[in-house]
Write a protein that holds these residues in place. Sequence first.
Motif, short mmCIF file in Angstrom:
data_model
loop_
_atom_site.label_atom_id
_atom_site.label_comp_id
_atom_site.label_asym_id
_atom_site.label_seq_id
_atom_site.Cartn_x
_atom_site.Cartn_y
_atom_site.Cartn_z
N PHE A 133 0.83 -1.20 0.00
CA PHE A 133 0.00 0.00 0.00
C PHE A 133 0.87 1.26 0.00
O PHE A 133 0.62 2.20 -0.75
CB PHE A 133 -0.92 -0.02 1.22
N ILE A 134 1.89 1.28 0.83
CA ILE A 134 2.79 2.43 0.89
C ILE A 134 3.48 2.66 -0.45
O ILE A 134 3.58 3.80 -0.93
CB ILE A 134 3.83 2.24 2.01
N SER A 135 3.92 1.59 -1.08
CA SER A 135 4.57 1.71 -2.39
C SER A 135 3.60 2.26 -3.42
O SER A 135 3.98 3.08 -4.27
CB SER A 135 5.10 0.34 -2.84
N GLU A 136 2.35 1.82 -3.34
CA GLU A 136 1.37 2.28 -4.32
C GLU A 136 1.07 3.77 -4.21
O GLU A 136 1.14 4.51 -5.20
CB GLU A 136 0.06 1.48 -4.16
N ILE A 137 0.77 4.25 -3.01
CA ILE A 137 0.36 5.65 -2.89
C ILE A 137 1.52 6.63 -3.05
O ILE A 137 1.30 7.83 -3.27
CB ILE A 137 -0.35 5.91 -1.54
N SER A 138 2.75 6.14 -2.96
CA SER A 138 3.91 7.01 -3.15
C SER A 138 4.42 6.97 -4.59
O SER A 138 5.46 7.54 -4.91
CB SER A 138 5.04 6.63 -2.18
N HIS A 139 3.68 6.32 -5.46
CA HIS A 139 4.11 6.14 -6.85
C HIS A 139 4.36 7.47 -7.56
O HIS A 139 5.32 7.62 -8.31
CB HIS A 139 3.05 5.34 -7.61
N PHE A 140 3.49 8.45 -7.34
CA PHE A 140 3.61 9.74 -8.04
C PHE A 140 4.40 10.77 -7.26
O PHE A 140 4.74 11.83 -7.79
CB PHE A 140 2.22 10.31 -8.35
N SER A 141 4.68 10.51 -5.99
CA SER A 141 5.23 11.55 -5.12
C SER A 141 6.63 11.27 -4.59
O SER A 141 7.27 12.17 -4.04
CB SER A 141 4.29 11.75 -3.92
N ASN A 142 7.09 10.03 -4.69
CA ASN A 142 8.40 9.65 -4.13
C ASN A 142 8.47 9.93 -2.63
O ASN A 142 9.52 10.31 -2.11
CB ASN A 142 9.53 10.40 -4.86
N ASP A 143 7.34 9.75 -1.95
CA ASP A 143 7.29 9.99 -0.51
C ASP A 143 7.39 8.71 0.31
O ASP A 143 7.05 8.70 1.49
CB ASP A 143 5.96 10.69 -0.14
N LYS A 144 7.87 7.64 -0.29
CA LYS A 144 7.82 6.35 0.39
C LYS A 144 8.56 6.38 1.73
O LYS A 144 8.05 5.88 2.74
CB LYS A 144 8.40 5.27 -0.51
N LYS A 145 9.74 6.96 1.77
CA LYS A 145 10.51 7.00 3.01
C LYS A 145 9.79 7.81 4.09
O LYS A 145 9.80 7.44 5.26
CB LYS A 145 11.91 7.55 2.76
N ASP A 146 9.19 8.94 3.68
CA ASP A 146 8.45 9.76 4.65
C ASP A 146 7.25 9.01 5.19
O ASP A 146 6.94 9.08 6.39
CB ASP A 146 7.99 11.06 3.98
N ILE A 147 6.55 8.29 4.31
CA ILE A 147 5.38 7.54 4.76
C ILE A 147 5.80 6.41 5.68
O ILE A 147 5.16 6.15 6.71
CB ILE A 147 4.61 6.98 3.54
N GLU A 148 6.88 5.74 5.35
CA GLU A 148 7.37 4.67 6.22
C GLU A 148 7.76 5.22 7.59
O GLU A 148 7.54 4.56 8.62
CB GLU A 148 8.56 3.99 5.56
#
Length: 288
Positions: A133-148
Amino acid sequence: MKKEEPENQKQHKVSQVYLKQFGYKKNDEFWLSILEIGKTETENIRVNDFTIETNIFDLPFEDFEIRRGFENMSNQIENHYNILISNLHNQKQLNSKDTKFLYFFVANILCRTNPFRNFINGLLADNQTREKFISEISHFSNDKKDIEFVINHFEIENQLNIILETIMHYLANIFKHFNKVFIKDFNNIGWLTTDSPVHLDTQGKYGVLIPIESEIYLPLSKDFCLFMYHPSSEIQTNQLRSLKKDKINEIDFDTFEKITKKITFDYDKYLVFNTEIKPTKIEINQQM
């Protein structure tokens, strides 16, 4: 001087601006006629009092500008809504600015309602679905590390609201790839809505938030319903796909009735009528 924010704020899970399109005015206030599912009598309630919850979208921060970030963004999105409806009436289509706003409005409505929020909370709480889910929603924003970081450092009850803006932007970007059809109600009967207005029909496909097979319905007002679909989906049997894209379309009663059943099925607790109804005993098919 900047207006001081109240510590507790009543926040609407369904936009007041949206609900007024289905309401009626009485004593300078907008009201709705509604039916709570499971009850047998309709009731009337002020729009201002419907689907409210205190601080439901607040973030766990002291700074009010940050704490109320999603709520304030929702208000900005809503500010263009009446213009959109007016343009559909007068221009019979939407301009590029309206269209961009529409994608965000649909995403915003979806992110605020209970069924979708409960679904996302379930994804966050499950170790097997969280990472995907985290990988999916960060697809357009490159926010994966922030979300994690959020997931690892905040309690589960705060995680959703902190990443809700990211989810909304992700959904709006997905909707850009869908075709849009605007459908006029039949013979001025008017569309109904619910307290979960966006009906997402995934046609049995899962794995991402908005599968390519998804067909999306949203009553925009009592006059117009939005239908969205992806042109590259494999399942293309829905006759609504043959309607004119980006235009207002007329339909027959049978089609109107079928769409209405889809819309009214996707409730959380309430069915919302499009005209004033005095308290009336009513029966509703719970399985529709």
